[in-house]
Design a protein around this motif. Structure first.
Motif, PDB file in Angstrom:
ATOM      1  N   ASN A 154       0.864  -1.175   0.000  1.00 55.59           N
ATOM      2  CA  ASN A 154       0.000   0.000   0.000  1.00 55.59           C
ATOM      3  C   ASN A 154       0.908   1.236   0.000  1.00 55.59           C
ATOM      4  O   ASN A 154       1.534   1.572   1.004  1.00 55.59           O
ATOM      5  CB  ASN A 154      -0.899  -0.005   1.238  1.00 55.59           C
ATOM      6  CG  ASN A 154      -1.867   1.170   1.266  1.00 55.59           C
ATOM      7  OD1 ASN A 154      -1.643   2.194   0.637  1.00 55.59           O
ATOM      8  ND2 ASN A 154      -2.944   1.016   2.012  1.00 55.59           N
ATOM      9  N   LYS A 155       0.991   1.910  -1.138  1.00 53.68           N
ATOM     10  CA  LYS A 155       1.946   3.005  -1.290  1.00 53.68           C
ATOM     11  C   LYS A 155       1.640   4.167  -0.354  1.00 53.68           C
ATOM     12  O   LYS A 155       2.558   4.835   0.138  1.00 53.68           O
ATOM     13  CB  LYS A 155       1.978   3.460  -2.748  1.00 53.68           C
ATOM     14  CG  LYS A 155       2.625   2.431  -3.677  1.00 53.68           C
ATOM     15  CD  LYS A 155       2.619   2.859  -5.108  1.00 53.68           C
ATOM     16  CE  LYS A 155       1.263   2.702  -5.732  1.00 53.68           C
ATOM     17  NZ  LYS A 155       1.280   2.922  -7.197  1.00 53.68           N
ATOM     18  N   SER A 156       0.378   4.441  -0.102  1.00 56.60           N
ATOM     19  CA  SER A 156       0.024   5.527   0.814  1.00 56.60           C
ATOM     20  C   SER A 156       0.508   5.224   2.230  1.00 56.60           C
ATOM     21  O   SER A 156       0.993   6.113   2.942  1.00 56.60           O
ATOM     22  CB  SER A 156      -1.491   5.736   0.821  1.00 56.60           C
ATOM     23  OG  SER A 156      -1.963   6.089  -0.466  1.00 56.60           O
ATOM     24  N   PHE A 157       0.388   3.973   2.631  1.00 55.98           N
ATOM     25  CA  PHE A 157       0.873   3.566   3.949  1.00 55.98           C
ATOM     26  C   PHE A 157       2.382   3.743   4.049  1.00 55.98           C
ATOM     27  O   PHE A 157       2.907   4.212   5.063  1.00 55.98           O
ATOM     28  CB  PHE A 157       0.490   2.108   4.212  1.00 55.98           C
ATOM     29  CG  PHE A 157       1.012   1.571   5.513  1.00 55.98           C
ATOM     30  CD1 PHE A 157       0.387   1.885   6.715  1.00 55.98           C
ATOM     31  CD2 PHE A 157       2.138   0.751   5.539  1.00 55.98           C
ATOM     32  CE1 PHE A 157       0.876   1.387   7.919  1.00 55.98           C
ATOM     33  CE2 PHE A 157       2.629   0.253   6.728  1.00 55.98           C
ATOM     34  CZ  PHE A 157       1.996   0.570   7.926  1.00 55.98           C
ATOM     35  N   VAL A 158       3.095   3.377   2.975  1.00 54.94           N
ATOM     36  CA  VAL A 158       4.558   3.523   2.960  1.00 54.94           C
ATOM     37  C   VAL A 158       4.942   4.992   3.051  1.00 54.94           C
ATOM     38  O   VAL A 158       5.907   5.364   3.740  1.00 54.94           O
ATOM     39  CB  VAL A 158       5.151   2.875   1.696  1.00 54.94           C
ATOM     40  CG1 VAL A 158       6.638   3.169   1.572  1.00 54.94           C
ATOM     41  CG2 VAL A 158       4.917   1.368   1.719  1.00 54.94           C
ATOM     42  N   ILE A 159       4.206   5.860   2.340  1.00 54.50           N
ATOM     43  CA  ILE A 159       4.477   7.301   2.427  1.00 54.50           C
ATOM     44  C   ILE A 159       4.312   7.775   3.870  1.00 54.50           C
ATOM     45  O   ILE A 159       5.139   8.530   4.394  1.00 54.50           O
ATOM     46  CB  ILE A 159       3.537   8.085   1.492  1.00 54.50           C
ATOM     47  CG1 ILE A 159       3.855   7.775   0.029  1.00 54.50           C
ATOM     48  CG2 ILE A 159       3.659   9.593   1.746  1.00 54.50           C
ATOM     49  CD1 ILE A 159       2.866   8.384  -0.957  1.00 54.50           C
ATOM     50  N   GLY A 160       3.228   7.325   4.525  1.00 53.94           N
ATOM     51  CA  GLY A 160       2.986   7.726   5.906  1.00 53.94           C
ATOM     52  C   GLY A 160       4.076   7.251   6.845  1.00 53.94           C
ATOM     53  O   GLY A 160       4.590   8.027   7.670  1.00 53.94           O
TER      54      GLY A 160
END
Length: 634
Positions: free
Chosen positions: A109-115
């Motif tokens: 999940n790319k958004s999770f990685v960004i967070g």
């Protein structure tokens, strides 16, 4: 099979429904209707959250680091080499992280990685201040006077620090670099993935424009914090004999900004960790997307044993891909050089103080960045239907920058400086001359000006001035013994060139806005030319080239060019030395050559990308015509 505009295809290419592509289960891709995230997993909320993260990242990396580097050097006794390593560690960490980011882009999940990454940025920002409290109080040392003093002691007192303070600073930069890498790789692809392609240019412009606010806040806030005593609450600078910010022994509260921005990073990162892999309104937003993928890049390696390496080989052997990467790399090379040294350029071409040069840089760059990104968003929305049209637009913008770069030859006339271009020979003056040879001035630099004669001196000591009554805060000295120096005042003599300055900064502002306006278009083109499943790998692959061959060497190359124009090096503590006077004629010429060579290289890459592009359909003109039809219907 699906049409290119079908939402499941995400506008990348024509694919089979069930046989050639493995779809994620719907529950992993978007929130269910009963989920509490349904009302929040929407693109407007997402773009707001990711922009907030970009602001805090910019505050730390491009704001507080830049304004605090001199205070960090003073506090922890860092040489210029060590401070350079400290700054470069961030770029090295980003470059290393791009490998796993590209490898696992389809599995996470790319958004999770960004967070999670932004939490790392916040933790790294907090770690930077650990040595500030572990090293004890700042050692002030004795004040070195800048007037004529035959008994002056030139010995240097270095700040005592433990051997592990510098490794902690490097580790903090590693954390910041590792955490920031997903923001500007996955961030770009997620923005494109969650909204319609026709709005990608506007979204990129918003993201890039907001990103310029972080450094602006960092510069302004950092400048204010440096006026506060660094050991605030622990020691009183007045009791230590420090006269305030005018005292060269002063060091500011550089660490406060990192604490505030670090906590802000962590707080703004938390919402990013809860976004699903696909937003609730993505299908509706992307229903009209069309494919502009390069014909030879419309390849699916899923299931292949060496899929990761085959994809990179595909990029490496594709001239359009490598041309786009070359464009971004050369742009990064020149931009990083300018960002690092443009205040010094203004300072030497027009005789400004270092503080005013830094402020002027912010006054020009920030509004021009916002304006340029707005223009880029408008142009991107008009050209998003055609890759060749995007390339032609960037070529026109690049030619405008090339034309504007000739303004770098404008500068004020050289000011008369005693011993350099006025009076004594250079060698005699630097050896001490006859009027100040007994004053022990070798390590003193505090420029002063005789307003009557218009002649400048490196310091009151070089002008043969005696100790004033209030030598800590003195701005005027009288009765100086050297020629043209009866009464001198603090600062270089000014040269009247108001018209030149107005012309220079007007054209430079246009140049800056034009450079920024090309960013959204170029990023949109890079996302469109590859297939949907290859975007993350292509962004990471491009950023590896940009970091290794652009950002990292950019400031080094620019700095080396500037150093070759130095007229006078002054020794500092130990074996280090700093340049205090530059040849402005050579400085203008070398800056122009650096700019024009890189921009011409960008132009060649732009033409190559334009001419080597082959769309999936018969010709790009078909897509252009379809885009015009859609605009007319709208």
């Amino acid at each position: 099979s699906l049409s290119p505009s079908h939402p499941s295809g995400m506008g990348s290419r024509v694919v089979a429904v069930d046989t050639n592509r493995k779809e994620m289960p719907e529950k992993e891709r978007s929130p269910s209707k009963g989920s509490c995230m349904t009302s929040f997993a929407l693109f407007p909320v997402y773009i707001t959250c990711i922009c907030a993260n970009a602001i805090f990242q910019g505050m730390i990396v491009n704001g507080f680091i830049s304004t605090s580097i001199s205070s960090i050097e003073k506090r922890f006794n860092l040489s210029s080499t060590k401070s350079g390593i400290f700054s470069a560690t961030y770029d090295v960490a980003v470059a290393i992280m791009l490998i796993p980011l590209s490898l696992y882009s389809k599995r996470i999940n790319k958004s999770f990685v960004i967070g999670v990454g932004m939490i790392f940025v916040g933790l790294g920002s907090l770690c930077i201040v650990i040595p500030q409290f572990s090293e004890g109080n700042y050692s002030v040392g004795s004040l070195q006077s800048d007037h004529c003093d035959p008994t002056r002691d030139d010995s240097c007192m270095e700040q005592p620090v433990s051997p592990w303070a510098f490794p902690i600073l490097l580790a903090s930069q590693l954390l910041v670099g590792v955490g920031a890498a997903p923001l500007f790789t996955y961030g770009y692809s997620c923005i494109d993935e969650f909204d319609a392609h026709k709005r990608t240019g506007k979204n990129m412009a918003l993201f890039m424009g907001v990103s310029t606010l972080g450094p602006a806040i960092g510069f302004i806030g950092g400048g204010y914090l440096l006026k506060l005593w660094g050991d605030i609450g622990k020691t009183d600078y007045a009791e230590l004999g420090v006269a305030g910010t005018v005292d060269p022994r002063w060091y500011g509260a550089w660490w406060i900004g990192f604490v505030v921005a670090g906590l802000g990073c962590i707080i703004s990162a938390i919402p990013m960790c809860f976004f699903p892999r696909k937003l609730y309104d993505t299908d509706e937003r992307k229903k009209d997307d069309v494919a502009l993928t390069h014909k030879k890049l419309d390849v699916d390696y899923s299931g292949h044993k060496w899929a990761y390496f085959k994809t990179f080989q595909l990029f490496l052997y594709n001239p359009t891909c490598m041309s786009l990467i070359a464009m971004q790399t050369f742009e990064s090379l020149v931009m990083n050089g300018y960002i690092t040294f443009i205040p010094k350029l203004f300072e030497n071409l027009f005789g400004y103080s270092s503080s005013w040069s830094a402020m002027l840089t912010g006054i020009i760059v920030v509004p021009m960045g916002v304006l340029g990104n707005g223009i880029g968003a408008f142009l991107a929305s008009k050209t998003s239907h055609s890759f060749t049209t995007m390339m032609k637009t960037t070529i026109v913008l690049n030619l405008i920058v090339v034309a504007c770069s000739f303004v770098l030859f404008l500068r004020c006339d050289e000011r008369p400086i005693a011993g350099v271009n006025r009076g004594w020979s250079n060698s005699t003056f630097l050896a001490g001359g006859t009027c100040s040879g007994h004053c022990e001035c070798d390590h003193i630099f505090n420029p002063v000006c005789d307003q009557r004669s218009g002649v400048s001196f490196f310091s009151p000591c070089h002008a043969g001035c005696q100790r004033p009554l209030d030598h800590l805060t003195a701005v005027d000295w009288s009765g100086c013994s050297c020629p043209d120096s009866f009464h001198v005042s603090k600062g270089w003599c000014t040269v009247d060139c108001n018209v030149t300055q107005v012309v220079f900064f007007s054209v430079f502002a246009v140049m800056a806005a034009t450079i920024f306006s090309g960013g959204p278009i170029l990023q949109n083109a890079a996302l469109r030319v590859v297939s949907f499943d290859q975007r993350d790998q292509f962004i990471c692959y491009g950023w590896m080239w940009m970091r290794v061959f652009g950002s990292i060497p950019g400031a080094v190359v620019f700095g080396m060019l500037i150093d070759t124009t130095c007229l006078h090096w002054m020794k500092d503590c130990g074996d280090s030395q700093k340049c205090v006077l530059y040849d402005t004629t050579k400085l203008s010429l070398y800056t122009f050559l650096f700019t024009i060579i890189t921009k011409l290289a960008v132009l060649i890459a732009q033409i190559s990308a334009w001419k080597t592009y082959v769309p999936i359909k018969g010709s790009d003109s078909d897509e252009e015509a379809n885009g015009e039809m859609r605009e007319n219907k709208a």
